[in-house]
Scaffold this active site. Structure first.
Site, PDB file in Angstrom:
ATOM      1  N   GLY A 105       0.823  -1.193   0.000  1.00 41.25           N
ATOM      2  CA  GLY A 105       0.000   0.000   0.000  1.00 41.25           C
ATOM      3  C   GLY A 105       0.862   1.248   0.000  1.00 41.25           C
ATOM      4  O   GLY A 105       2.092   1.176   0.077  1.00 41.25           O
ATOM      5  N   VAL A 106       0.219   2.393  -0.082  1.00 41.24           N
ATOM      6  CA  VAL A 106       0.937   3.658  -0.172  1.00 41.24           C
ATOM      7  C   VAL A 106       0.980   4.321   1.198  1.00 41.24           C
ATOM      8  O   VAL A 106       0.001   4.289   1.933  1.00 41.24           O
ATOM      9  CB  VAL A 106       0.242   4.595  -1.180  1.00 41.24           C
ATOM     10  CG1 VAL A 106       0.989   5.911  -1.294  1.00 41.24           C
ATOM     11  CG2 VAL A 106       0.170   3.920  -2.537  1.00 41.24           C
ATOM     12  N   ASN A 123       3.684   6.120   4.577  1.00 38.46           N
ATOM     13  CA  ASN A 123       4.993   6.105   5.213  1.00 38.46           C
ATOM     14  C   ASN A 123       5.346   4.741   5.809  1.00 38.46           C
ATOM     15  O   ASN A 123       6.505   4.342   5.809  1.00 38.46           O
ATOM     16  CB  ASN A 123       5.056   7.196   6.280  1.00 38.46           C
ATOM     17  CG  ASN A 123       5.152   8.574   5.636  1.00 38.46           C
ATOM     18  OD1 ASN A 123       5.913   8.774   4.689  1.00 38.46           O
ATOM     19  ND2 ASN A 123       4.348   9.521   6.114  1.00 38.46           N
ATOM     20  N   GLU A 135       0.052  -2.138  -6.849  1.00 43.60           N
ATOM     21  CA  GLU A 135      -0.666  -1.056  -7.511  1.00 43.60           C
ATOM     22  C   GLU A 135       0.256   0.116  -7.817  1.00 43.60           C
ATOM     23  O   GLU A 135       0.209   0.722  -8.878  1.00 43.60           O
ATOM     24  CB  GLU A 135      -1.791  -0.557  -6.613  1.00 43.60           C
ATOM     25  CG  GLU A 135      -2.858  -1.592  -6.330  1.00 43.60           C
ATOM     26  CD  GLU A 135      -3.731  -1.179  -5.170  1.00 43.60           C
ATOM     27  OE1 GLU A 135      -4.949  -1.350  -5.268  1.00 43.60           O
ATOM     28  OE2 GLU A 135      -3.207  -0.675  -4.155  1.00 43.60           O
ATOM     29  N   ILE A 149      -7.054   1.586   9.428  1.00 44.84           N
ATOM     30  CA  ILE A 149      -7.429   2.552  10.457  1.00 44.84           C
ATOM     31  C   ILE A 149      -7.491   1.864  11.812  1.00 44.84           C
ATOM     32  O   ILE A 149      -6.960   2.362  12.803  1.00 44.84           O
ATOM     33  CB  ILE A 149      -8.773   3.223  10.099  1.00 44.84           C
ATOM     34  CG1 ILE A 149      -8.578   4.131   8.876  1.00 44.84           C
ATOM     35  CG2 ILE A 149      -9.326   4.003  11.284  1.00 44.84           C
ATOM     36  CD1 ILE A 149      -9.859   4.745   8.345  1.00 44.84           C
ATOM     37  N   ASN A 175     -10.238   7.658   3.067  1.00 42.44           N
ATOM     38  CA  ASN A 175      -9.984   7.697   1.628  1.00 42.44           C
ATOM     39  C   ASN A 175     -10.905   6.724   0.886  1.00 42.44           C
ATOM     40  O   ASN A 175     -11.740   7.128   0.102  1.00 42.44           O
ATOM     41  CB  ASN A 175      -8.527   7.350   1.337  1.00 42.44           C
ATOM     42  CG  ASN A 175      -7.566   8.346   1.947  1.00 42.44           C
ATOM     43  OD1 ASN A 175      -7.876   9.523   2.052  1.00 42.44           O
ATOM     44  ND2 ASN A 175      -6.417   7.878   2.382  1.00 42.44           N
ATOM     45  N   LYS A 234      -3.756   9.972  16.826  1.00 38.75           N
ATOM     46  CA  LYS A 234      -4.169  11.233  17.457  1.00 38.75           C
ATOM     47  C   LYS A 234      -3.547  11.398  18.858  1.00 38.75           C
ATOM     48  O   LYS A 234      -4.260  11.446  19.867  1.00 38.75           O
ATOM     49  CB  LYS A 234      -5.697  11.315  17.553  1.00 38.75           C
ATOM     50  CG  LYS A 234      -6.411  11.279  16.198  1.00 38.75           C
ATOM     51  CD  LYS A 234      -6.505  12.646  15.566  1.00 38.75           C
ATOM     52  CE  LYS A 234      -7.197  12.583  14.211  1.00 38.75           C
ATOM     53  NZ  LYS A 234      -7.012  13.795  13.431  1.00 38.75           N
TER      54      LYS A 234
END
Lengths: 504, 504
Positions: A269-270, A272, A294, A364, A384, A408
């Protein structure tokens, strides 16, 4: 800007300004644009379209479009159109803050579907017909075939199905990208489908260019503008720990004989954390790795350069400005090692399962039973979208999800009693990794999954609280297969909404 | 019982009593048995194994096994072993009441995975090695190859991987079933996989028999016992209404040009509602239909008989005693029209997507956003398992879920604010049907899905209550993309647990 990239005489005649091209798009149209993860999206027409929409709205006229792409684009596209309230319906994946705000305010309809499903669902007739395609390319050959730019996405389908086509020829894109793509024209609709004849990730099964009937091309626009190319942060300590756990696990799987020494094709995945994993692989001792994924990020270019990665198959790029420059500088090197495909091929369940991809995606949150939420914050706000994570999680050899254990400033635990939205079910998740450790859920029934996640992945600040939930659920739940206290299962999220922290 | 069905001389020498065969299974073993939806499971050895386990427990000795099958079996297998607490871990699907009770009491570990994943996950080494396979066949050829009986399931994998094999030859199974099976031996592990060369559901790509090294076969047991074959209820009014809505929808899709006149290959779950759909298709005017499914029920035999259905591909049967008799009587007719495959083929994502199957499955509940719960009652108790529903829902052309709008005498609504467990996500559900009507969710963003489900599918007794939840969530939710009130989202289930009804 030069017209050297446009070798088809008839299409040279169709060169117009971006403003004139944007004027060809009518209110209410379904518009399919190129673009995947901030690469290869049209740079000019959407901005002039946004201006037109704004002017129409100023005159009190209705003007919105349905917008389809490959995946996320950039401020010049999603951002510009969202800001002027120009999008009625958006699919299938996006990450623009303005668009997200409108979606979560209930003002923009958003359809979040598996990236491998998009093209076929449009072909199936499940959505509106495509009125206009707006597609960025890097060049037009003399025979009218189109050289894609830095993403392929759904462009083949958009060009095949659109009633009219607007082409942006972006001379910022390197001319030398010609030859890097592999566009497979063997797809069909049931009952006429055939096997996709790809058995190794580095095979070519198509042609290097996109076809499009020149008569459908109503405008050609010249641009010279960079992709979104945003900087990557160097991996932080938590990302490095996550990468460390994952790489240790992969080595363990090789040692146990469950994976070949050069693993199986990686999907990453994209973001950091995936980039940190790629950085970790660089010094891991692995060799001859493969990527069937991808998106190519900075870390993957580095792996190619060092020879740790033998090749990478993708549908788009997400590079930093520095990596983008390096890519262009060494294009001849990368052209031997990178194959860009349509997203219906890069994400195809048939191929992901056949090749046995190792899917590595962010999330998430996960719950104690291994259900994963990839899309929704506190159950109701989209972040997203699911992107291609489901294509790989369901069909790959291994389905791995990665996340820091908190978010957070520590107020949110990424491991919760029950996820507030499910994108990947307990049936589709093999391994979960946080900076705390790795939980290998394979072969574990629900309650043993809970123990593995509480012991290995949850942050110490939330461990006792989660253990307490699980203990009480195990004692008091209606059923003991997947123990839950339904009054409490989502209380962590509600507490965060009420008090700003999930902590009890 | 006669030995005529065993033509291999060496294996004739291995004939022993079921009791003696059961004695070859040791405590703690992982045992893989045949059986899919109550057909083709071993009838004798599991009962003697259960007796042995009971005796061992009586002596204070530990004796449990890990039990793998194709799918559900029967009282003689799951029931007998569960009753004596003989199962430590069970996978991948079961429907036995005694086993279910133990699972939901937290006394039996149950692993619920996609049926298309089972064989490959065992090959991948994700679970224990298979110590013993116990497989029912209908005959043994002179060359030692095995003629499967009324289900194939994972038998190929079990026979390939087990260290020792016990064969039950069931002479109750019709000898004429020989030739009906198609066992594909072209599977492999990544990175050596090839395309599965099947492009039409009625093609044969394998051989009619199962291979097994005779040296591994430690016992052959003769049996003469029927499959579970339980009666089907004639379709009730609600099932007929559900079937009516669905068939009207399919006709509409044909009229719109989205489906061919003879549809696409049908997959049909097991139960009275799917059977009602099949009955409805009989008089629908459709012709030349195809079925690429897991299980053949009564209704499908009727469709074959009447010529409405051209062929059916499956991995097992679930027939009533009358249908079973009719099947045997007309075996020559059905042998031309039925192909039985391994479940890794019948459910393979590659094939389900290529053929464009129309998946029709039951569900426990759906929520207003189209998430479907197929497995858990009130979020914590397992009903049966996900079976192959995910293989078809994710990969098929259309993913349809069917259910009466209420359960338990109207105390439970099948459409709820939030499902208490997710097996099929919002990304994987196209159509939901209750006796109230049909909601076509394709192309709808979450809030429009909610409106479609409230308007079309929910029972009038719950409509105002659900509309009220949705209205308040739309007003007060943290995010408006998928509005939810997290304090209330699962309150319907909790209310049912507390008061016996979901009604407010």
């Amino acid at each position: 800007m030069s017209i050297d990239r446009i070798l088809h005489p008839g299409l040279r005649q169709r060169i117009v300004s971006a403003e004139a091209a944007a004027a060809l798009i009518n209110p209410g149209e379904t518009v399919a644009m190129s673009g995947f993860t901030g690469s290869g999206y049209p740079k000019a027409v959407p901005q002039f379209l946004a201006r037109r929409i704004e002017q129409a709205h100023g005159r009190g006229e209705a003007f919105r479009i349905n917008l389809l792409t490959g995946a996320s684009t950039a401020p010049e596209l999603d951002g510009a159109l969202a800001k002027v309230d120009g999008i009625a319906m958006r699919m299938p994946f996006q990450s623009d803050p303005d668009a997200r705000r409108r979606i979560n305010a209930g003002k923009l309809d958003y359809l979040d579907i598996h990236l491998s499903h998009v093209a076929q669902h449009v072909w199936f007739g499940f959505y509106n017909e495509i009125d206009t395609a707006v597609v960025e390319v890097s060049a037009i050959h003399a025979d009218g075939t189109l050289v894609p730019s830095t993403s392929v996405g759904n462009n083949k389908t958009w060009l095949d199905l659109a009633k009219k086509v607007i082409i942006e020829v972006n001379q910022w894109q390197p001319a030398g990208i010609d030859g890097m793509h592999d566009i497979y024209y063997g797809t069909a609709l049931p009952p006429h489908r055939k096997p996709i004849p790809l058995v190794r990730g580095d095979e070519r099964i198509g042609q290097t260019t996109l076809r499009c009937d020149p008569d459908k091309i109503v405008a050609v626009v010249l641009t010279d503008a960079p992709d979104r190319n945003s900087p990557f942060n160097p991996p932080d300590a938590d990302s490095q720990r996550i990468a460390g756990h994952l790489i240790e696990f992969l080595k363990h799987e090789v040692a146990r004989g469950r994976l070949p020494a050069n693993l199986l094709p990686l999907q990453s995945g994209v973001g950091n954390i995936p980039n940190a994993v790629l950085a970790g692989l660089a010094s891991s001792g692995f060799r001859d790795l493969e990527a069937f994924t991808e998106v190519i990020q900075d870390g993957m270019l580095d792996l190619l350069k060092s020879g740790v990665l033998r090749y990478a198959s993708c549908t788009g790029f997400a590079l930093s400005p520095e990596a983008s420059e390096a890519f262009m500088r060494d294009l001849d090197f990368y052209r031997q090692r990178i194959i860009m495909r349509s997203q219906e091929v890069s994400n195809h369940p048939e191929l992901v399962r056949r090749l046995g991809c190792i899917g590595m995606n962010g999330m998430i949150e996960a719950d104690i039973y291994g259900n994963v939420n990839s899309t929704h914050v506190m159950g109701s706000s989209i972040m997203n979208g699911i992107g291609g994570s489901g294509d790989f999680a369901r069909n790959g050899f291994l389905s791995i999800f990665l996340s820091p254990s908190t978010a957070k400033n520590g107020s949110i635990s990424a491991i919760v009693p029950m996820v507030s939205h499910v994108d990947h079910t307990e049936h589709d998740v093999a391994v979960i990794v946080t900076e705390q450790g790795l939980a290998d859920l394979r072969g574990l029934p629900p309650r043993r999954r809970a123990r593995a996640l509480i012991d290995n992945c949850v942050h110490p600040d939330f461990r006792a609280q989660l253990q307490d939930y699980f203990d009480r659920a195990s004692r008091d739940s209606h059923g003991k297969h997947t123990p839950h206290l339904l009054n409490e299962a989502l209380s962590w999220h509600q507490r965060w909404l009420d008090t700003g922290t999930m902590k009890a």
